[in-house]
Design a protein around this motif. Structure first.
Motif, short mmCIF file in Angstrom:
data_model
loop_
_atom_site.label_atom_id
_atom_site.label_comp_id
_atom_site.label_asym_id
_atom_site.label_seq_id
_atom_site.Cartn_x
_atom_site.Cartn_y
_atom_site.Cartn_z
N ASN A 50 74.02 -38.87 121.83
CA ASN A 50 72.95 -38.25 122.12
C ASN A 50 72.51 -37.58 120.38
N THR A 51 73.05 -35.96 120.10
CA THR A 51 72.52 -35.59 118.83
C THR A 51 72.27 -36.51 118.13
N LEU A 52 73.38 -37.90 117.62
CA LEU A 52 72.83 -38.90 116.75
C LEU A 52 72.18 -39.19 116.83
N ALA A 53 71.44 -39.74 117.98
CA ALA A 53 70.68 -40.70 118.77
C ALA A 53 69.03 -40.01 117.94
N ALA B 298 74.42 -32.73 112.56
CA ALA B 298 75.72 -31.30 112.01
C ALA B 298 74.94 -30.37 112.02
N GLU B 299 73.62 -30.37 111.77
CA GLU B 299 72.65 -29.18 111.45
C GLU B 299 72.46 -27.77 112.93
N ARG C 287 81.63 -31.99 107.27
CA ARG C 287 83.09 -32.74 107.93
C ARG C 287 83.10 -33.16 109.17
N THR C 288 82.88 -31.97 109.19
CA THR C 288 83.49 -32.29 110.89
C THR C 288 83.21 -32.89 111.89
N MET C 289 82.06 -33.56 111.62
CA MET C 289 80.75 -34.45 112.10
C MET C 289 81.20 -35.85 111.61
#
Length: 460
Positions: A422-425, A435-436, A443-445
């Motif tokens: 959802n966040t990437l969308a 990521a922010e 890197r974690t993303m």
């Protein structure tokens, strides 16, 4: 000596020694400056309340305060004035303090008036370059060109030139696409190290397992596959400048070793006990707030404070309307030359549309947009209709956001995957922005995208 650049410019001379103050007054006046003088900190403050100045030249140690007090006063009362500090008791920490405070130069006494005049001319030349008719380049050194004319960019470049005059480490925090690496190269080119190497390391692009050996090098046999010794980027940059790009992506377990290198200016290759001495400048860049990362525990506070000797920033393009127009014309000329096509006219309404756009990807996004528009252009002037047409073409469908399952006992991994998607969308696939929003590192993303089997090519 310096022609029209200095003619009729105004200077405030601040010194509590009457002889020195008079000598500077006479010499500046002889070169065509409009001169006023002050015998100390308080008198200088009153002078800046009465009148505006292009330049302030001040002694550091005076009876009623310091040149840093004058610098602070100038920041409040005359923010457009450039400040040069003069001192007979110079030190590296004092020079760094002056740069952090906003001084544009720091000169050691005894200084000849020719040296001072040369520094003043350099400062004023940088302040007036953007107003020259038809000139796009506000900074050009050893092939490094920074394009623009906005006051915000000019001020950032002044700080960069001041930083270049020292050997202090620099931290550049700015949004993606603003030109952080270009500013780092500019600092190197303007410094005394410009004949030595400039090496850039992208801390986000290298896998964690390779980053340590890439930075610090390794000895033969240090690990499986180490058939020969290899110098790391720090050694290869010795004498010059190393850029640690996206320093916020440096893994926590490597940060203590980097901190030691910065503090001691020496390192050990992996698998070796021999120390290698280093003489270089470190410039780090990030599009994240390192202070916020320190608060979240994802970046070491001691490393942050060691990197943050001279902090610099580049304002985003949305705050630099003048630069949007200058950059658009620059890209139009550049891409026309690359494609062997005649220069295309940019209509005023097209330029106005460009200036009204937010450009979240900053200069990089504008460059890509201009290349696309010019590559597909059929002829005639490019107008606002063409802007709207192209913006419509590149719009993506509104992202579909999935609802989180409400059933009790739903595995955390399922909820996390949906939240990640959802966040990437919502960020249209922009991993950095996602990521922010999530408060994690890039890197974690990337690791989460891989862990949940999401298609990596979909996300930029």
């Amino acid at each position: 000596m310096n022609g029209s650049i200095l003619r009729d410019s105004s200077v405030l001379v601040v010194d509590d020694e009457p002889g020195m103050r008079t000598a500077l007054e006479v010499n500046f006046a002889r070169e065509g400056w409009r001169v006023e003088s002050a015998g100390g900190v308080h008198e200088a403050a009153r002078a800046m309340e009465r009148a505006s100045f292009d330049l302030v030249v001040t002694d550091v140690r005076m009876r009623d305060g310091t040149g840093f007090d004058v610098l602070n006063s100038a920041q409040k009362r005359a923010p457009s004035a450039r400040v040069i500090l003069l001192t007979a008791y110079g030190s590296v920490p004092e020079a760094v303090e002056s740069m952090r405070g906003g001084a544009v130069d720091y000169l050691m006494k005894p200084v000849s008036f020719e040296q001072l005049q040369s520094a003043a001319a350099r400062v004023m030349r940088g302040a007036t370059e953007s107003t020259r008719r038809g000139e796009h380049t506000v900074a050009g050194i050893s092939g490094v060109r920074i394009i623009g004319r906005s006051p915000l960019l000019l001020k950032a470049l002044e700080r960069a030139r001041a930083a270049a005059a020292t050997d202090a480490d620099v931290l550049i925090e700015a949004e993606s696409g603003t030109g952080k690496e270009l500013l780092a190269r500019y600092i190197h080119a303007a410094s005394s190290r410009n004949r030595r190497p400039f090496l850039a390391v992208n801390c986000a692009a290298l896998p964690e397992a390779l980053l340590e050996s890439e930075l610090f090098g390794f000895a033969k046999g240090a690990f499986t596959g180490a058939a020969a010794a290899k110098a790391g980027k720090f050694e290869l940059a010795n004498g010059g400048t190393i850029l640690l790009d996206e320093i916020g992506e440096m893994p926590l377990n490597l940060q203590p070793k980097l901190l030691r290198v910065l503090q001691e200016r020496e390192l050990e290759r992996l698998g070796e006990s021999r120390m290698v001495r280093l003489d270089l400048r470190v410039i780090a860049t990030t599009n994240a707030s390192l202070s916020a990362m320190v608060e979240r525990g994802t970046f070491r506070s001691d490393l942050y404070y060691r990197l943050d000797v001279i902090p610099l920033s580049i304002p985003p393009l949305r705050d630099r309307g003048e630069d949007v127009e200058v950059l658009a014309n620059h890209f139009a000329e550049k891409f026309a030359a690359e494609q062997g096509r005649p220069l295309v006219e940019l209509a005023p309404d097209f330029v106005a549309a460009l200036r009204g756009h937010a450009w979240p990807g900053n200069v990089r996004e504008l460059a890509n947009f201009m290349r696309r528009v010019l590559s597909l252009h059929a002829g005639g002037a490019i107008d606002a209709a063409r802007f709207q047409e192209e913006m419509t073409q590149v719009r993506r469908p509104e992202p579909a956001v999935r609802t989180l399952p409400a059933a009790p006992g739903t595995p955390i991994s399922v909820l996390e995957k949906i939240h990640l998607e959802n966040t990437l969308a919502l960020t249209r696939g922009n991993r950095t922005h996602a990521a922010e929003m999530l408060g994690i590192s890039l890197r974690t993303m990337r690791n989460k995208i891989r862990e949940y089997g999401l298609p990596p090519r979909r996300y930029a």
